[in-house]
Design a protein around this motif. Structure first.
Motif, mmCIF file in Angstrom:
data_model
loop_
_atom_site.group_PDB
_atom_site.id
_atom_site.type_symbol
_atom_site.label_atom_id
_atom_site.label_comp_id
_atom_site.label_asym_id
_atom_site.label_seq_id
_atom_site.Cartn_x
_atom_site.Cartn_y
_atom_site.Cartn_z
ATOM 1 N N GLU A 57 0.826 -1.204 0.000
ATOM 2 C CA GLU A 57 0.000 0.000 0.000
ATOM 3 C C GLU A 57 0.862 1.256 0.000
ATOM 4 O OE1 GLU A 57 -3.545 2.117 2.660
ATOM 5 O OE2 GLU A 57 -2.754 0.148 3.220
ATOM 6 N N GLN A 60 2.179 1.756 -3.533
ATOM 7 C CA GLN A 60 1.156 2.267 -4.438
ATOM 8 C C GLN A 60 0.906 3.755 -4.196
ATOM 9 O OE1 GLN A 60 -0.325 0.903 -7.186
ATOM 10 N NE2 GLN A 60 1.333 -0.545 -6.768
ATOM 11 N N ASN A 61 0.884 4.171 -2.934
ATOM 12 C CA ASN A 61 0.706 5.589 -2.628
ATOM 13 C C ASN A 61 1.878 6.410 -3.161
ATOM 14 O OD1 ASN A 61 -1.790 5.596 -1.313
ATOM 15 N ND2 ASN A 61 -0.889 4.925 0.616
#
Length: 948
Positions: A57, A60-61
């Motif tokens: 995550e 992806q950020n």
């Protein structure tokens, strides 16, 4: 221990990063520094957070925010930096997820970053390094040699662009080390990967090969790799940041040199170096990015274990294989469950467990090995090729597990075979150029034939036939899928049908492109800005093709969700395949290491019949096919239709043919004839019979099998039926479908091709064809064929391809080439070049009906991929021709006109229908054989019929 169990052990610095992220989002920092690019800063912070957390995550950020910074329309002098960081992050994301779209976007971003970076910018070397890494990573996945050539050139420029003062350790947070030592390390790695690719297997970034390949690479690439890696090692300080990566690559290079020279000192030094790398890498948090050193250390110990195989089960070998297992277990424990390399790590661990079991019979090792392999081949994030390798390893293990109760069942084995076969079209992915797809299928081996033999024993012949059909002619099947009529779908969902039709056409038009070849591929900006522009355009075209393949696959899945189309483009079931026998029996000859059988499809209303050949073995057939090919290569004829040099003497005597054809008759063909109940008929209408051989049987003249006596008498297949070949059952079904035709023949002759021996027989061949054509009012369009005249220029590749679109029949009399290095480049030599197989397959020929390939080796095929039918005859079927006359080997130039005249005399009398080609060739060859009194086998045996 998986990544999920490690997430709670994050270091305290993460809290500080979270505070900065929160402040940025609340604009607290922006107020103090208004010039700050908030998106870029947030992306950098999320990347830092990922470095400590390993959370997907966070990655992806980071990509989302850095992409926003890179795509801003406002002026930003840091735009090259954001583009470079975006490319680097996407490359890291690709490594974890394995999505080709990630690495494609990475390369485009980095190419733009290079364009925007000034030549004297002190950070230019970092951007170049990132671009080189992305090209290297895509080469690792797709195998395009041009990518690794570009990577090498780009790394060389990065070394040259590095400021002198940067001989210090830089920020190792990204893929690059940030200084000259990192560039030398990456350059050495690229040379190492090119060495891998030329030794028969693509290199893998940061990972050594776990087994040796018989073909050796270019030793200069290995020398260059070691030179650059040793330079990087000398420049790298002896502390944990950056040094492990250099040591890891140097260890791999030493492993490769051990494979090359067999010097035990190389593998011993590799182990010492990798041990140091592991000690520097395995921090208390064991970040999942640090998997390579222990993975390679495990491989190195395994290699030393195998190198001492002649010593037997010694304690030293036990220690080595146990250390291999312990290091490989660390890698598996460190990896997130869905990491793209996890399948590979599990397979390596499984192999080590199995080797320890085989040598020391350690209790539980066999079960552990099989569990590793099973976990590897069911893992959806693994590459199709690695999952396929894991399935083959499981199948190999299953033989050892047969005597152990409750470990496996026969049904388990069949399920794994089914998974392996399902992976084949994904290995040869539609988004790859055709030549790449064939290259990827090199490792398929006998898996399809073995699967069919297993299915026969467990579920019966119908399942065996389905598996044979599903696992063979993979690339031809993909071409047929793109040309599937969509009339039924159009009635239900015209919009979806239109989208799929457009996607199919785009893929067809782009499928003939080559994978890049072996050029040096000059570096980025090496020849000025135009070089980068050209590269970017080429890059965009290749990426567009891959996205089209992804779109096509998505649309196919949409179609399968439509009621009534659930099996759209799914593997054909026996209930459909059985209809291929409407015109006569179809015989599938399965050559498997588990046994050799014939599956006989007699009629659509009757179940298949089975013949087991007790006297035939796979290895025996392999030796026989290789011997035939070897002797035929030695045989030459004065004016044979082959483009290479010729010899006067013939070393393949008629006696050898008699022995071979008699053995094929007794062992294979006679049992089939008897099972079918066919009767010998002289001068009567004979039934058709279609042969679909597999493996080494594909290179043996089944059609000519018989006992040929010296007095001219004989008993042979030709007395009982008219033989034809098919590459697959579906190919016969497709070729049997009605289509538009016209009574027009394109006749092409090339008696004088630059750089090859003359073929005066082609002129006589045209004359002999035109006489019966005129008698039957059959239109003939001639290209070439007049000795040394200007009209020879008409027989160009372009003219021939254009005219093939307007003529139902085509006759090509010229030199033929079977390219063993790249079978898709096999072809026919015309006046201005080679008409290649890939060009023919890419064409849609609306009137195609019959083709006569009067050249050498037009149905020879490729011994490394026998079940793919990579030859011109099958290519003509794929292009739309229903019926093809071709040659298994070389043919004499003076014999071809006689056979051609006899074939066309019969066919013109048969209402100009291509379906009569098999009967016409049968009559022509029988006539030549009787005229030659069962002698001069090389004059008539090579001619075969392929198709309906």
């Amino acid at each position: 221990m998986s990544y999920s169990t490690l997430k709670g052990t994050q270091p305290p610095v993460v809290a500080a990063i979270d505070k900065l992220i929160s402040d940025l989002k609340e604009n607290k920092i922006f107020e103090a520094a208004p010039e700050l690019n908030t998106d870029g800063a947030l992306g950098s912070l999320y990347e830092k957070r990922f470095m400590h957390s390993g959370s997907p995550e966070d990655m992806q950020n980071a990509i989302i925010y850095i992409r926003a910074a890179a795509n801003t329309k406002a002026y930003d002098p840091a735009k090259p930096l954001w583009l470079s960081n975006l490319g680097r992050l996407l490359a890291g994301c690709f490594e974890r997820r394995g999505l080709v779209a990630d690495i494609d976007e990475s390369i485009l971003a980095l190419q733009s970053a290079v364009e925007l970076t000034l030549w004297n910018d002190p950070a230019r070397h970092v951007v170049l390094d990132n671009l080189g890494l992305s090209w290297m990573m895509r080469f690792d996945r797709l195998g395009d040699i041009e990518d690794i050539n570009r990577a090498i050139s780009t790394f060389e420029q990065a070394v040259g662009a590095t400021p002198n003062e940067e001989y210090r350790l830089g920020d190792a947070g990204g893929h690059h080390l940030g200084d000259a030592s990192g560039h030398y390390c990456n350059l050495g790695t690229a040379y190492l990967m090119r060495f891998h690719s030329r030794s028969g297997t693509p290199g893998r970034i940061g990972l050594a090969r776990s087994s040796e390949f018989p073909k050796r690479g270019d030793e200069s690439d290995l020398d260059n790799a070691l030179t650059n890696l040793e330079m990087a090692e000398r420049m790298t300080p002896k502390w944990p940041v950056g040094r492990p990566a250099v040591l890891n690559q140097l260890g791999i290079a030493l492993i490769e040199r051990f494979y090359m020279r067999r010097d035990i000192n190389d593998i011993t030094r590799a182990i010492e170096i990798l041990e140091e790398s592991v000690k520097l890498t395995l921090t208390p948090w064991r970040h999942p990015e640090n998997i390579r050193p222990p993975a390679n250390l495990g491989i190195a110990y395994g290699i030393r274990f195998h190198s001492a195989e002649m010593d037997g089960p010694t304690e030293e070998r036990r220690r080595d294989i146990t250390k291999a297992i312990s290091n490989q277990q660390i890698v598996v424990d460190m990896m997130p469950d869905m990491h793209s390399r996890r399948s590979e790590a599990l397979t390596n661990l499984g192999e080590s467990f199995f080797h320890r079991y085989a040598c020391f019979e350690v209790k539980g090792d066999l079960a552990s090995a099989m569990q590793c392999f099973r976990s590897a081949f069911v893992l959806s994030t693994g590459t199709p090729l690695m999952r396929f390798r894991a399935a083959l390893c499981w199948l190999d293990c299953s033989a050892s597990a047969e005597n152990q109760e409750n470990l496996i069942t026969s049904e388990d084995r069949l399920k794994v075979y089914a998974i392996a076969i399902e992976l084949l079209p994904r290995i040869a992915w539609l988004g790859l150029p055709v030549d790449f797809r064939y290259q990827e299928l090199l490792g398929a081996g006998t898996v399809t034939s073995d699967a069919a033999a297993t299915a026969l024993a467990i579920e019966g012949p119908e399942k065996a036939i389905e598996m044979l059909e599903q696992g063979r002619s993979i690339v031809w099947s993909q071409t047929l899928q793109l040309r599937t009529p969509l009339d039924d779908l159009r009635e239900v969902d015209p919009n979806l049908a239109a989208k799929l039709s457009q996607a199919s056409r785009v893929l067809e038009e782009g499928s003939a492109r080559s994978g890049g070849g072996g050029g040096g591929g000059g570096g980025v900006g090496q020849q000025g800005p135009s070089t980068m522009v050209d590269w970017k355009e080429s890059e965009r075209m290749a990426q567009s093709y891959r996205r089209s393949a992804e779109d096509w696959e998505r649309l196919v899945e949409e179609v399968r969700n439509v009621h009534g189309f659930e099996r759209f483009l799914q593997p054909k079931e026996y209930s459909y395949l059985r209809h291929a026998s409407r015109g006569g029996p179809v015989v599938l000859l399965n050559a498997s290491k588990l046994g050799c059988d014939a599956f006989l499809l007699v009629s659509p209303s009757e179940g298949p019949r089975i013949i087991h050949f007790d006297s035939i073995t796979y290895n025996g057939l392999l030796r026989c096919s290789r011997a035939v090919s070897s002797k035929l290569r030695l045989r030459r004829h004065r004016y044979e239709r082959h483009a290479h040099s010729v010899e006067e003497d013939s070393q393949f005597a008629d006696a050898a043919f008699r022995i071979l054809l008699a053995e094929l008759w007794r062992s294979i063909v006679k049992p089939v004839i008897e099972c079918l109940g066919l009767e010998r008929k002289i001068q009567k209408v004979l039934p058709r019979i279609w042969w679909c051989p597999t493996g080494p049987l594909s290179f043996l003249p089944i059609h000519a099998a018989g006992v040929y006596n010296l007095d001219g008498t004989s008993t042979c297949l030709a007395d009982y039926a008219i033989p034809s070949y098919i590459p697959s059952i579906n190919a016969l079904l497709e070729a049997s479908k009605p289509r538009r035709t016209n009574r027009q023949l394109l006749a092409v002759a090339q008696p004088y091709t630059p750089g090859t021996s003359p073929l005066p027989g082609t002129i006589e061949e045209l004359r002999r064809i035109q006489i019966p054509a005129k008698d039957h009012q059959f239109a003939v369009r001639v290209l070439g064929g007049v000795a040394r005249s200007a009209t020879l220029d008409e027989a160009t590749v372009e003219n021939v391809l254009t005219n093939m679109q307007n003529h139902s029949w085509v006759h090509l009399a010229c030199h033929g080439i079977q390219d063993t290095t790249d079978p898709t480049k096999s072809g026919l030599l015309l006046h201005n070049g080679r008409l290649e197989l890939s060009q023919i397959v890419a064409k849609r020929l609306p009137f195609a009906d019959f083709a006569f390939l009067s050249a050498c080796q037009t149905a020879t095929g490729d011994h490394q991929r026998p079940d793919e039918a990579i030859h011109l005859a099958a290519g003509m079927l794929s292009a739309g021709y229903r019926s093809v006359v071709a040659t298994m080997w070389s043919i004499p130039d003076d014999e071809a006109p006689l056979v051609a005249e006899a074939v066309y005399t019969h066919m013109f009398s048969d209402e100009g229908n291509g379906f009569g080609a098999a009967r016409a060739l049968h009559a022509a060859v029988c006539g030549r054989r009787k005229c030659l009194r069962n002698r001069s086998f090389a004059s008539w045996v090579p001619f075969i019929h392929v198709g309906a």
